[in-house]
Design a protein around this motif. Structure first.
Motif, PDB file in Angstrom:
ATOM      1  N   GLY A 103      27.814  -9.288  19.930  1.00 26.08           N
ATOM      2  CA  GLY A 103      27.312 -10.462  19.897  1.00 26.08           C
ATOM      3  C   GLY A 103      25.908 -10.470  19.523  1.00 26.08           C
ATOM      4  N   GLU A 104      25.342  -9.875  20.343  1.00 31.33           N
ATOM      5  CA  GLU A 104      23.633  -9.434  19.940  1.00 31.33           C
ATOM      6  C   GLU A 104      23.606  -8.190  20.355  1.00 31.33           C
ATOM      7  OE1 GLU A 104      21.587 -12.721  22.288  1.00 31.33           O
ATOM      8  OE2 GLU A 104      20.662 -13.372  20.230  1.00 31.33           O
ATOM      9  N   ILE A 105      22.349  -7.437  20.213  1.00 25.45           N
ATOM     10  CA  ILE A 105      22.084  -6.153  20.603  1.00 25.45           C
ATOM     11  C   ILE A 105      20.582  -6.179  20.857  1.00 25.45           C
ATOM     12  CG2 ILE A 105      23.744  -4.735  19.636  1.00 25.45           C
ATOM     13  CD1 ILE A 105      21.684  -3.882  17.361  1.00 25.45           C
ATOM     14  N   VAL A 106      20.160  -5.471  22.056  1.00 26.38           N
ATOM     15  CA  VAL A 106      18.662  -5.675  22.284  1.00 26.38           C
ATOM     16  C   VAL A 106      17.796  -4.721  21.444  1.00 26.38           C
ATOM     17  CG1 VAL A 106      17.173  -4.953  24.440  1.00 26.38           C
ATOM     18  CG2 VAL A 106      19.622  -5.668  24.713  1.00 26.38           C
ATOM     19  N   ALA A 107      16.871  -5.494  21.089  1.00 31.37           N
ATOM     20  CA  ALA A 107      15.679  -4.596  20.000  1.00 31.37           C
ATOM     21  C   ALA A 107      14.361  -4.787  20.678  1.00 31.37           C
ATOM     22  CB  ALA A 107      15.797  -5.330  18.873  1.00 31.37           C
ATOM     23  N   ALA A 108      13.590  -3.853  20.490  1.00 36.56           N
ATOM     24  CA  ALA A 108      12.279  -3.487  20.928  1.00 36.56           C
ATOM     25  C   ALA A 108      11.264  -3.670  19.949  1.00 36.56           C
ATOM     26  CB  ALA A 108      12.022  -3.012  22.282  1.00 36.56           C
ATOM     27  N   ALA A 109      10.254  -4.398  19.765  1.00 33.11           N
ATOM     28  CA  ALA A 109       9.104  -4.106  18.879  1.00 33.11           C
ATOM     29  C   ALA A 109       7.881  -3.480  19.699  1.00 33.11           C
ATOM     30  CB  ALA A 109       8.788  -5.189  18.176  1.00 33.11           C
ATOM     31  N   VAL A 110       7.333  -2.230  19.630  1.00 36.71           N
ATOM     32  CA  VAL A 110       6.334  -1.893  20.519  1.00 36.71           C
ATOM     33  C   VAL A 110       4.955  -1.590  19.797  1.00 36.71           C
ATOM     34  CG1 VAL A 110       8.104  -0.961  22.387  1.00 36.71           C
ATOM     35  CG2 VAL A 110       7.125   0.388  20.346  1.00 36.71           C
ATOM     36  N   ILE A 111       3.900  -1.924  20.505  1.00 37.98           N
ATOM     37  CA  ILE A 111       2.465  -1.484  19.904  1.00 37.98           C
ATOM     38  C   ILE A 111       2.198  -0.237  20.703  1.00 37.98           C
ATOM     39  CG2 ILE A 111       0.085  -2.435  19.554  1.00 37.98           C
ATOM     40  CD1 ILE A 111       1.225  -5.108  19.928  1.00 37.98           C
ATOM     41  N   PRO A 112       2.175   0.801  19.956  1.00 39.98           N
ATOM     42  CA  PRO A 112       1.583   2.143  20.945  1.00 39.98           C
ATOM     43  C   PRO A 112       0.135   2.108  21.023  1.00 39.98           C
ATOM     44  CG  PRO A 112       2.472   2.552  18.629  1.00 39.98           C
ATOM     45  CD  PRO A 112       2.625   1.212  18.730  1.00 39.98           C
ATOM     46  N   VAL A 132      14.909 -18.343  24.267  1.00 41.27           N
ATOM     47  CA  VAL A 132      14.926 -17.124  23.610  1.00 41.27           C
ATOM     48  C   VAL A 132      14.711 -15.934  24.290  1.00 41.27           C
ATOM     49  CG1 VAL A 132      14.180 -18.230  21.330  1.00 41.27           C
ATOM     50  CG2 VAL A 132      12.646 -17.308  22.816  1.00 41.27           C
ATOM     51  N   ASP A 133      14.618 -15.960  25.432  1.00 42.40           N
ATOM     52  CA  ASP A 133      14.565 -14.610  26.377  1.00 42.40           C
ATOM     53  C   ASP A 133      15.556 -14.469  26.980  1.00 42.40           C
ATOM     54  OD1 ASP A 133      11.576 -14.141  25.856  1.00 42.40           O
ATOM     55  OD2 ASP A 133      11.272 -15.948  27.172  1.00 42.40           O
ATOM     56  N   ILE A 134      16.606 -14.938  26.738  1.00 43.19           N
ATOM     57  CA  ILE A 134      17.980 -14.646  26.990  1.00 43.19           C
ATOM     58  C   ILE A 134      18.713 -14.004  25.934  1.00 43.19           C
ATOM     59  CG2 ILE A 134      20.448 -15.271  28.284  1.00 43.19           C
ATOM     60  CD1 ILE A 134      17.926 -15.312  30.107  1.00 43.19           C
ATOM     61  N   ILE A 135      19.230 -12.622  26.164  1.00 42.46           N
ATOM     62  CA  ILE A 135      20.185 -12.026  24.996  1.00 42.46           C
ATOM     63  C   ILE A 135      21.466 -11.896  25.692  1.00 42.46           C
ATOM     64  CG2 ILE A 135      20.342  -9.950  23.867  1.00 42.46           C
ATOM     65  CD1 ILE A 135      17.297  -9.447  24.388  1.00 42.46           C
ATOM     66  N   LYS A 136      22.615 -12.307  24.693  1.00 40.12           N
ATOM     67  CA  LYS A 136      23.853 -12.198  25.115  1.00 40.12           C
ATOM     68  C   LYS A 136      24.389 -10.968  24.582  1.00 40.12           C
ATOM     69  CE  LYS A 136      25.185 -16.641  26.871  1.00 40.12           C
ATOM     70  NZ  LYS A 136      26.130 -17.926  26.660  1.00 40.12           N
ATOM     71  N   CYS A 171       4.423  -5.157  23.642  1.00 39.13           N
ATOM     72  CA  CYS A 171       5.941  -5.272  23.620  1.00 39.13           C
ATOM     73  C   CYS A 171       6.666  -6.589  23.321  1.00 39.13           C
ATOM     74  CB  CYS A 171       6.761  -4.279  24.094  1.00 39.13           C
ATOM     75  SG  CYS A 171       7.122  -4.522  25.693  1.00 39.13           S
ATOM     76  N   GLY A 172       7.653  -6.722  22.577  1.00 40.25           N
ATOM     77  CA  GLY A 172       8.516  -7.950  22.252  1.00 40.25           C
ATOM     78  C   GLY A 172       9.731  -7.469  22.329  1.00 40.25           C
ATOM     79  N   VAL A 173      10.654  -8.029  23.208  1.00 43.84           N
ATOM     80  CA  VAL A 173      12.112  -7.738  23.191  1.00 43.84           C
ATOM     81  C   VAL A 173      12.958  -8.851  22.640  1.00 43.84           C
ATOM     82  CG1 VAL A 173      14.086  -6.978  24.703  1.00 43.84           C
ATOM     83  CG2 VAL A 173      11.883  -5.838  24.936  1.00 43.84           C
ATOM     84  N   ILE A 174      14.010  -8.913  21.638  1.00 48.47           N
ATOM     85  CA  ILE A 174      14.605  -9.726  21.406  1.00 48.47           C
ATOM     86  C   ILE A 174      16.142  -9.440  21.071  1.00 48.47           C
ATOM     87  CG2 ILE A 174      13.022 -11.274  20.128  1.00 48.47           C
ATOM     88  CD1 ILE A 174      14.170  -9.632  17.550  1.00 48.47           C
ATOM     89  N   GLY A 175      17.077 -10.358  21.011  1.00 45.35           N
ATOM     90  CA  GLY A 175      18.487  -9.972  20.637  1.00 45.35           C
ATOM     91  C   GLY A 175      18.760 -10.348  19.284  1.00 45.35           C
ATOM     92  N   ILE A 176      19.422  -9.368  18.237  1.00 42.13           N
ATOM     93  CA  ILE A 176      19.573  -9.582  17.087  1.00 42.13           C
ATOM     94  C   ILE A 176      21.072  -9.472  16.707  1.00 42.13           C
ATOM     95  CG2 ILE A 176      17.244  -8.680  16.239  1.00 42.13           C
ATOM     96  CD1 ILE A 176      18.594  -6.065  15.793  1.00 42.13           C
ATOM     97  N   PRO A 177      21.453 -10.548  16.219  1.00 47.06           N
ATOM     98  CA  PRO A 177      22.961 -10.639  15.985  1.00 47.06           C
ATOM     99  C   PRO A 177      23.765  -9.460  15.651  1.00 47.06           C
ATOM    100  CG  PRO A 177      21.737 -12.516  14.670  1.00 47.06           C
ATOM    101  CD  PRO A 177      20.856 -11.337  15.015  1.00 47.06           C
ATOM    102  N   ASN A 178      24.776  -9.061  16.297  1.00 43.29           N
ATOM    103  CA  ASN A 178      25.820  -8.047  16.048  1.00 43.29           C
ATOM    104  C   ASN A 178      26.950  -8.390  16.107  1.00 43.29           C
ATOM    105  OD1 ASN A 178      27.105  -5.434  17.430  1.00 43.29           O
ATOM    106  ND2 ASN A 178      25.600  -4.555  16.054  1.00 43.29           N
ATOM    107  N   GLU A 179      28.004  -7.955  15.186  1.00 45.11           N
ATOM    108  CA  GLU A 179      29.334  -8.642  15.126  1.00 45.11           C
ATOM    109  C   GLU A 179      30.064  -7.936  16.343  1.00 45.11           C
ATOM    110  OE1 GLU A 179      31.827  -7.606  11.700  1.00 45.11           O
ATOM    111  OE2 GLU A 179      33.224  -9.158  12.308  1.00 45.11           O
ATOM    112  N   GLU A 180      29.913  -6.725  16.590  1.00 41.03           N
ATOM    113  CA  GLU A 180      30.679  -6.230  17.580  1.00 41.03           C
ATOM    114  C   GLU A 180      30.143  -6.636  19.075  1.00 41.03           C
ATOM    115  OE1 GLU A 180      30.855  -1.769  17.647  1.00 41.03           O
ATOM    116  OE2 GLU A 180      31.860  -1.722  19.581  1.00 41.03           O
TER     117      GLU A 180
END
Length: 491
Positions: free
Chosen positions: A433-442, A394-398, A422-431
């Motif tokens: 494929g996936e976009i990079v999203a980051a959740a951060v604990i400040p 799950v650590d590869i984002i296309k 922090c945690g970084v993931i790919g979330i589905p996006n039609e244009e």
């Protein structure tokens, strides 16, 4: 002599490249490439696989530099023209490049290397038009190119391919997709990536076809070139087709009809580097009369699986193995299982890369004990066609045709003074494929807009998160590892 140069010798008067409305024959291309090679040799008889990093805009100069490196016996290491300095520095230092070549527009960003000991810095304008030195005989088992892929580790890995690997990758596609010297293609894809270098430029030039360059993608510019009526082969990533469709829909009915009539005359249209949404395939079929040919490949293997040139192109499927490429499906223990069961795609053939540059352990891990390359992609065969189900990590984002390591982005985010974790993931996006999203604990209040600006100074734009979320904690398993699938739900 390598086959691609034989083609150039055999078709001296044929137009090889169109760049900024200027045409260059195969003879001109080969003569200039030999001059580049002679200049690189600088009195030596052979570059002996020394690495040459080059940051050159797509076009005639790019090809002459790439060919010149090969003719001189060097290993080409193309640099991404949109990378910030830290990313360029990593590639230059990881390859151990002894020569750096730059177009005028990139001299400033690479200026720290102007006077670095052990590195020869060459400006494009310094190359002579003609060379007079004898060039080395380059055997096909020698290294030809290093391209970088994120893989599943935090730092990108250099994929070393030999001349034999490249010839296998190119000749397979030339046969499967019926390339000929009558073809004319448009090159719009990044040229630090296998899709643009191998599938478009190398296949065309190997076949004696013509390549026209559009250095920066622009939907209007693409359609203007199409309207000239020369292009008959076009390759792009799903994101590009998405943008072409969006632009097409803004045109008048008369303009749409004109473009449709032009597109219907094309011989071949290909999509790859990311999964093609069925909706995009159907919309493009309505516009062009073509079902896009979807295929599957990686930096490490070139192309391995493809929908047929002649026959049904099935939406949501990548097709069948290409000629000369062996494919098997395996379970987690690397045991072969039937194609109709979901498992990892493993590949064998002369198309498969030699090694990860300077990373012996990573190279060993990438292959099974009996020599098959482990792609990490999970697939199943349905009615004779392979279908990709997902990635074993799950650590590869296309995104937009790129494979991006979430771990690399997380490492950089954690260096920000206000980011605790922090945690970084790919979330589905039609244009994309996936976009990079980051959740951060400040540690304290964090301005996410300022954080994004800070990230853009340290990463290429396509790796920079598009969405941010400030959270008190990240979902974790009993071992304390962030559970990425749970993290996706927060978005």
């Amino acid at each position: 002599m390598l086959k691609i140069f034989e083609t150039a010798e055999n078709l001296p008067d044929k137009i090889a490249i169109v760049d900024k409305d200027k045409s260059y024959s195969y003879q001109t291309l080969l003569t200039k490439s030999k001059a580049v090679a002679s200049f690189l040799l600088d009195g030596e008889t052979d570059l002996n696989q020394n690495r040459v990093a080059f940051m050159v805009s797509p076009g005639f100069d790019y090809i002459t530099v790439q060919w010149g490196i090969w003719l001189a016996g060097g290993i080409a290491a193309p640099l991404c023209i949109t990378y910030p300095f830290p990313s360029l520095k990593y590639v230059i230092e990881d390859t151990g490049a002894t020569i750096i070549i730059a177009s005028p527009e990139y001299e400033e960003i690479l200026s720290p290397y102007f006077s670095t000991s052990g590195i020869r810095f060459i400006k494009i304008g310094n190359f002579p038009e003609y060379g007079s030195f004898e060039l080395p005989k380059v055997s096909k088992d020698r290294g030809a190119m290093i391209l970088y892929t994120s893989g599943t580790t935090s730092l990108p890995k250099g994929v070393l391919t030999t001349h034999a690997n490249i010839e296998a990758q190119v000749s397979t596609l030339v046969e499967a997709w019926q390339w000929s010297q009558q073809d004319y293609t448009l090159s719009i894809l990044p040229l630090h990536h296998v899709h643009g270098i191998i599938n478009v430029n190398s296949c065309a030039l190997w076949s004696g076809a013509t390549v026209e360059f559009l250095p920066q993608f622009d939907a209007t510019g693409v359609f203007e070139i199409f309207k000239k009526g020369n292009v008959n082969v076009f390759m792009a990533v799903p994101t590009v087709y998405f943008k072409l469709i969006a632009y097409f829909e803004t045109l008048s009915l008369i303009e749409q009809k004109e473009i449709t009539q032009i597109l219907e005359k094309f011989r071949l249209m290909v999509s790859g580097s990311a999964a093609l949404p069925v909706s995009v395939m159907e919309k493009w079929h309505q516009i062009s009369g073509h079902y896009l040919l979807e295929r599957y490949g990686m930096t490490e293997i070139g192309m391995a699986i493809s929908n047929p040139y002649e026959g049904e192109r099935r939406a949501g499927h990548i097709g069948q193995p290409l000629p000369g490429v062996d494919i098997r499906i395996c379970n987690e223990s690397d045991e072969v299982i039937p194609f109709d069961q979901a498992g990892e795609i493993q590949v064998k053939g002369s198309n498969v890369f030699k090694e990860y540059w300077g990373k012996q352990e990573a190279t060993q891990k990438a292959f099974t004990k009996d020599g098959w390359f482990k792609t990490g992609d999970i697939a199943v065969m349905e009615n004779g066609y392979f279908k990709i189900l997902g990635r074993d990590s799950v650590d590869i984002i296309k995104s937009g045709g790129y494979k991006i390591s979430a771990l690399e982005i997380e490492e950089i985010l954690r260096t920000h003074p206000s980011v605790k974790d922090c945690g970084v993931i790919g979330i589905p996006n039609e244009e994309w494929g996936e976009i990079v999203a980051a959740a951060v604990i400040p540690y304290e209040h964090l301005d996410l807009e300022k954080l994004n600006h800070w990230m853009r100074e340290r990463l290429p734009a396509y790796k920079t998160p598009r969405k941010y979320l400030s959270v008190h904690d990240l979902p974790r398993n009993a071992m304390g590892k962030v559970t990425k699938n749970e993290l996706k739900k927060l978005f």
